[in-house]
Design a protein around this motif. Sequence first.
Motif, PDB file in Angstrom:
ATOM      1  N   ILE A 165       0.857  -1.187   0.000  1.00  0.00           N
ATOM      2  CA  ILE A 165       0.000   0.000   0.000  1.00  0.00           C
ATOM      3  C   ILE A 165       0.889   1.232   0.000  1.00  0.00           C
ATOM      4  O   ILE A 165       1.731   1.407   0.885  1.00  0.00           O
ATOM      5  N   VAL A 166       0.706   2.080  -0.996  1.00  0.00           N
ATOM      6  CA  VAL A 166       1.490   3.314  -1.121  1.00  0.00           C
ATOM      7  C   VAL A 166       0.567   4.501  -0.890  1.00  0.00           C
ATOM      8  O   VAL A 166      -0.438   4.663  -1.582  1.00  0.00           O
ATOM      9  N   GLN A 167       0.903   5.327   0.092  1.00  0.00           N
ATOM     10  CA  GLN A 167       0.163   6.568   0.332  1.00  0.00           C
ATOM     11  C   GLN A 167       0.903   7.695  -0.392  1.00  0.00           C
ATOM     12  O   GLN A 167       1.880   8.232   0.127  1.00  0.00           O
ATOM     13  N   ILE A 168       0.445   8.033  -1.571  1.00  0.00           N
ATOM     14  CA  ILE A 168       1.154   9.031  -2.384  1.00  0.00           C
ATOM     15  C   ILE A 168       1.324  10.365  -1.656  1.00  0.00           C
ATOM     16  O   ILE A 168       2.392  10.984  -1.747  1.00  0.00           O
ATOM     17  N   PRO A 169       0.324  10.853  -0.896  1.00  0.00           N
ATOM     18  CA  PRO A 169       0.535  12.129  -0.189  1.00  0.00           C
ATOM     19  C   PRO A 169       1.629  12.070   0.869  1.00  0.00           C
ATOM     20  O   PRO A 169       2.088  13.114   1.337  1.00  0.00           O
ATOM     21  N   ARG A 170       2.067  10.866   1.269  1.00  0.00           N
ATOM     22  CA  ARG A 170       3.143  10.747   2.255  1.00  0.00           C
ATOM     23  C   ARG A 170       4.529  10.760   1.610  1.00  0.00           C
ATOM     24  O   ARG A 170       5.542  10.672   2.314  1.00  0.00           O
ATOM     25  N   LEU A 171       4.601  10.835   0.285  1.00  0.00           N
ATOM     26  CA  LEU A 171       5.896  10.909  -0.405  1.00  0.00           C
ATOM     27  C   LEU A 171       6.378  12.358  -0.360  1.00  0.00           C
ATOM     28  O   LEU A 171       5.775  13.242  -0.957  1.00  0.00           O
ATOM     29  N   HIS A 172       7.467  12.596   0.338  1.00  0.00           N
ATOM     30  CA  HIS A 172       7.908  13.975   0.564  1.00  0.00           C
ATOM     31  C   HIS A 172       9.303  14.256   0.020  1.00  0.00           C
ATOM     32  O   HIS A 172      10.036  15.074   0.559  1.00  0.00           O
ATOM     33  N   GLY A 173       9.680  13.575  -1.037  1.00  0.00           N
ATOM     34  CA  GLY A 173      10.919  13.927  -1.722  1.00  0.00           C
ATOM     35  C   GLY A 173      12.175  13.300  -1.161  1.00  0.00           C
ATOM     36  O   GLY A 173      13.250  13.466  -1.744  1.00  0.00           O
ATOM     37  N   GLN A 174      12.101  12.590  -0.035  1.00  0.00           N
ATOM     38  CA  GLN A 174      13.288  11.949   0.513  1.00  0.00           C
ATOM     39  C   GLN A 174      13.590  10.665  -0.269  1.00  0.00           C
ATOM     40  O   GLN A 174      12.722   9.832  -0.467  1.00  0.00           O
ATOM     41  N   ILE A 175      14.834  10.535  -0.721  1.00  0.00           N
ATOM     42  CA  ILE A 175      15.242   9.342  -1.472  1.00  0.00           C
ATOM     43  C   ILE A 175      16.309   8.615  -0.678  1.00  0.00           C
ATOM     44  O   ILE A 175      17.460   9.037  -0.610  1.00  0.00           O
ATOM     45  N   ASN A 176      15.879   7.505  -0.025  1.00  0.00           N
ATOM     46  CA  ASN A 176      16.804   6.733   0.806  1.00  0.00           C
ATOM     47  C   ASN A 176      17.102   5.352   0.241  1.00  0.00           C
ATOM     48  O   ASN A 176      18.023   4.682   0.705  1.00  0.00           O
ATOM     49  N   ASN A 177      16.294   4.917  -0.721  1.00  0.00           N
ATOM     50  CA  ASN A 177      16.503   3.581  -1.273  1.00  0.00           C
ATOM     51  C   ASN A 177      15.924   3.534  -2.685  1.00  0.00           C
ATOM     52  O   ASN A 177      15.443   4.547  -3.212  1.00  0.00           O
ATOM     53  N   ARG A 178      15.985   2.356  -3.284  1.00  0.00           N
ATOM     54  CA  ARG A 178      15.530   2.211  -4.672  1.00  0.00           C
ATOM     55  C   ARG A 178      14.037   2.510  -4.799  1.00  0.00           C
ATOM     56  O   ARG A 178      13.605   3.159  -5.759  1.00  0.00           O
ATOM     57  N   LEU A 179      13.245   2.062  -3.837  1.00  0.00           N
ATOM     58  CA  LEU A 179      11.807   2.307  -3.913  1.00  0.00           C
ATOM     59  C   LEU A 179      11.500   3.801  -3.816  1.00  0.00           C
ATOM     60  O   LEU A 179      10.668   4.313  -4.567  1.00  0.00           O
ATOM     61  N   ASP A 180      12.174   4.506  -2.908  1.00  0.00           N
ATOM     62  CA  ASP A 180      11.983   5.952  -2.803  1.00  0.00           C
ATOM     63  C   ASP A 180      12.284   6.627  -4.138  1.00  0.00           C
ATOM     64  O   ASP A 180      11.580   7.550  -4.564  1.00  0.00           O
ATOM     65  N   GLU A 181      13.337   6.166  -4.797  1.00  0.00           N
ATOM     66  CA  GLU A 181      13.754   6.768  -6.060  1.00  0.00           C
ATOM     67  C   GLU A 181      12.683   6.558  -7.130  1.00  0.00           C
ATOM     68  O   GLU A 181      12.302   7.502  -7.841  1.00  0.00           O
ATOM     69  N   VAL A 182      12.175   5.337  -7.231  1.00  0.00           N
ATOM     70  CA  VAL A 182      11.163   5.040  -8.240  1.00  0.00           C
ATOM     71  C   VAL A 182       9.861   5.793  -7.956  1.00  0.00           C
ATOM     72  O   VAL A 182       9.239   6.366  -8.856  1.00  0.00           O
ATOM     73  N   LEU A 183       9.455   5.805  -6.686  1.00  0.00           N
ATOM     74  CA  LEU A 183       8.194   6.460  -6.335  1.00  0.00           C
ATOM     75  C   LEU A 183       8.293   7.983  -6.319  1.00  0.00           C
ATOM     76  O   LEU A 183       7.257   8.660  -6.243  1.00  0.00           O
ATOM     77  N   SER A 184       9.503   8.510  -6.394  1.00  0.00           N
ATOM     78  CA  SER A 184       9.654   9.978  -6.369  1.00  0.00           C
ATOM     79  C   SER A 184       8.929  10.644  -7.531  1.00  0.00           C
ATOM     80  O   SER A 184       8.547  11.810  -7.439  1.00  0.00           O
ATOM     81  N   VAL A 185       8.700   9.901  -8.624  1.00  0.00           N
ATOM     82  CA  VAL A 185       8.012  10.500  -9.769  1.00  0.00           C
ATOM     83  C   VAL A 185       6.516  10.676  -9.480  1.00  0.00           C
ATOM     84  O   VAL A 185       5.798  11.294 -10.284  1.00  0.00           O
ATOM     85  N   PHE A 186       6.027  10.135  -8.349  1.00  0.00           N
ATOM     86  CA  PHE A 186       4.635  10.328  -7.949  1.00  0.00           C
ATOM     87  C   PHE A 186       4.493  11.414  -6.879  1.00  0.00           C
ATOM     88  O   PHE A 186       3.381  11.715  -6.454  1.00  0.00           O
ATOM     89  N   ASP A 187       5.615  11.968  -6.433  1.00  0.00           N
ATOM     90  CA  ASP A 187       5.614  12.919  -5.322  1.00  0.00           C
ATOM     91  C   ASP A 187       4.869  14.195  -5.710  1.00  0.00           C
ATOM     92  O   ASP A 187       5.343  15.001  -6.519  1.00  0.00           O
ATOM     93  N   GLN A 188       3.704  14.397  -5.087  1.00  0.00           N
ATOM     94  CA  GLN A 188       2.856  15.533  -5.455  1.00  0.00           C
ATOM     95  C   GLN A 188       3.328  16.862  -4.868  1.00  0.00           C
ATOM     96  O   GLN A 188       2.797  17.926  -5.234  1.00  0.00           O
ATOM     97  N   THR A 189       4.322  16.819  -3.986  1.00  0.00           N
ATOM     98  CA  THR A 189       4.888  18.086  -3.514  1.00  0.00           C
ATOM     99  C   THR A 189       5.682  18.771  -4.627  1.00  0.00           C
ATOM    100  O   THR A 189       6.016  19.954  -4.524  1.00  0.00           O
ATOM    101  N   ARG A 190       5.994  18.024  -5.684  1.00  0.00           N
ATOM    102  CA  ARG A 190       6.727  18.581  -6.822  1.00  0.00           C
ATOM    103  C   ARG A 190       5.793  19.117  -7.916  1.00  0.00           C
ATOM    104  O   ARG A 190       6.249  19.540  -8.969  1.00  0.00           O
ATOM    105  N   ALA A 191       4.485  19.028  -7.685  1.00  0.00           N
ATOM    106  CA  ALA A 191       3.538  19.479  -8.707  1.00  0.00           C
ATOM    107  C   ALA A 191       3.679  20.970  -8.969  1.00  0.00           C
ATOM    108  O   ALA A 191       3.891  21.768  -8.051  1.00  0.00           O
TER     109      ALA A 191
END
Length: 347
Positions: A165-191
């Motif tokens: 389960i991925v909560q997209i609003p909880r993605l806040h631009g921090q990239i600590n691992n491979r999953l963070d890197e891949v999911l960063s393209v969904f980070d809505q703080t970058r909209a």
Amino acid sequence: MTIANPIYDAVFKYLMEDKRIARTILSALLKENIIEVDMRPHEYSNGQRELLSVFRIDFGATILKSDGSEELILVELQKNWLPTETLRFRQYVGSQYQDPRNIVEDSADRHALPMVTVYLLGHTLGDIEEPVLYVRHQSFDYNDRIVTKGMPNPFVESLVHDSVIVQIPRLHGQINNRLDEVLSVFDQTRADKKNQHTLNFDDSVYDSSDSDMQRILYRLTAAAADIDMRQDMMVEDEYYSIIKEQESKLYYGERKMAEMNAQLAEMDGQLAEKDSQLAEKDGQLAEKDGQLAEKDGQLAEKDGQLAEKDGQLQITIKLLLKMGQSEESIAESLGISPDEVKRQCRD
């Protein structure tokens, strides 16, 4: 750099149609070495816009295990913008369990493909702060000890499944691992503040030698420049604005319904109290009826005894008559009136 916002169904579909990208994203989400993915045909749920806020794609994914063996699993990926009834998600999962295409045969028996469900949510789940949740099943004995011998078992794997389960609003631009890197393209703080259709990135944070990640960025960049894709995103904006309006009306209606239900519940309470009083009176009446029934039973018993005596008297009178005695002598000997002797003879 500017990329198209993959939270839009049109962009997400375009992104995941690239098998290499789908393999990269699913490998990161499942934390597995996926060597091949195949998109299941005709699995887009929002093709007709039937007032559904869930978008769904199903994949067959081949995992290369650490021992060199390969395992085929079913990955059901569901994405939504708005809070949605979990019943919809359950219905989609249920359809996969029923789909005969997900049944495989080996030398031993027939069983269903193991399944993993992935939920990309455009909303948060209460107070859960972790952007990604892994919900995994285990098997236990009676004493709550984990069972490992013989596991995984095809029968067990056919009936239960893991979830991501991925909560997209909880993605806040921090990239600590491979999953963070891949999911960063969904980070809505970058909209983009002026245009929610696009996200703004500093591409220097990504390793230029990472061809898989560069492919994701390139495809989303191409989508941002596509006129048809922009039009599709505008249509989705209109569609979801209608849904929000409808949900607002539903929310207001549900509040009114809740108030009415509370009033009805109060009335039900009053009626229940009256019913209790009536039940008490009914109980008293039932007790009286019981007493009357008991008396009726006693009377019936007496009537029975009288009828039995009557029958015996009649037999005796008829026998005496056959023996030649007169009615008067029979009446005198039995201590009854002659009229009673005649009545018994008539009966």
